[in-house]
Design a protein around this motif. Sequence first.
Motif, PDB file in Angstrom:
ATOM      1  N   ARG A  45      73.662  44.859 102.964  1.00  0.00           N
ATOM      2  CA  ARG A  45      72.782  46.010 103.110  1.00  0.00           C
ATOM      3  C   ARG A  45      72.229  46.451 101.758  1.00  0.00           C
ATOM      4  O   ARG A  45      71.038  46.753 101.629  1.00  0.00           O
ATOM      5  CB  ARG A  45      73.547  47.157 103.757  1.00  0.00           C
ATOM      6  CG  ARG A  45      72.667  48.312 104.165  1.00  0.00           C
ATOM      7  CD  ARG A  45      73.441  49.291 105.014  1.00  0.00           C
ATOM      8  NE  ARG A  45      72.582  50.331 105.555  1.00  0.00           N
ATOM      9  CZ  ARG A  45      72.995  51.277 106.386  1.00  0.00           C
ATOM     10  NH1 ARG A  45      74.258  51.298 106.761  1.00  0.00           N
ATOM     11  NH2 ARG A  45      72.159  52.181 106.834  1.00  0.00           N
ATOM     12  N   GLU A  49      68.294  46.303 100.610  1.00  0.00           N
ATOM     13  CA  GLU A  49      67.560  47.472 100.133  1.00  0.00           C
ATOM     14  C   GLU A  49      66.966  47.224  98.752  1.00  0.00           C
ATOM     15  O   GLU A  49      65.838  47.640  98.464  1.00  0.00           O
ATOM     16  CB  GLU A  49      68.492  48.689 100.099  1.00  0.00           C
ATOM     17  CG  GLU A  49      68.899  49.182 101.488  1.00  0.00           C
ATOM     18  CD  GLU A  49      69.901  50.315 101.430  1.00  0.00           C
ATOM     19  OE1 GLU A  49      70.376  50.637 100.311  1.00  0.00           O
ATOM     20  OE2 GLU A  49      70.210  50.884 102.486  1.00  0.00           O
ATOM     21  N   SER A  53      63.049  47.202  97.804  1.00  0.00           N
ATOM     22  CA  SER A  53      62.560  48.083  96.743  1.00  0.00           C
ATOM     23  C   SER A  53      61.738  47.300  95.722  1.00  0.00           C
ATOM     24  O   SER A  53      60.674  47.749  95.291  1.00  0.00           O
ATOM     25  CB  SER A  53      63.734  48.780  96.048  1.00  0.00           C
ATOM     26  OG  SER A  53      64.419  49.627  96.944  1.00  0.00           O
TER      27      SER A  53
END
Length: 213
Positions: A45, A49, A53
């Motif tokens: 996870r 992310e 980003s």
Amino acid sequence: MWEYVVDRRDEILFLSYQHVSLVLQCILLATAIALLIAVFVYRSRRMTEAANSVSAIGLTIPSFAFLGILLTVTGFGITTSVIALTFYGALPILRNAVVGLAGVDRTAVESARGIGMSRIATLLRVELPLAWPVILAGIRVSTQMTMGVAAIAAYVLGPGLGSLIFAGLSRLGGAGAVYSTLTGTIVVVLLALVVDVLLVLVGRLTTSKGIRV
């Protein structure tokens, strides 16, 4: 304008070939890089992310500014163009690849592992095929965007139709300047549409009927 195109048809065809060749080669490289990164991060996870980003931030960098930065390192020419196009091309593909792989039904993955498939076999035969429509959507977006960036790459003497656009802009008010800019822009748009149609056909040929939208 029609006379301008007819008189320079050989040059326009050659520049079109250069443009498409540059874009497609960079997209292939970008796809390979993006898929490799996605395969390593989609199970985590935090790493997912982070990848999203990076993709979001990367897309906010103005292409002119990025080319200017690269110019100080790699100089004028095709190397700078390839690096820039591959960078921008990889970002949408990475985002979609991560989303697609993470969204694969875990039941299908567990079933594949339950019948004895290795993790690599499960990835290649189950996860990637199921995620392919989402990945291909990212490739289509990436290709359209990269078509435009490739034109801007003429700023660093990259190959393609950008040279027509910049040549016209550099001598606005002169004979044929507007025609040069318009021709380069219109042909880039037409090529982008043609390539997108081809990618749609590729999607139909490479996507399983069971998951085809």
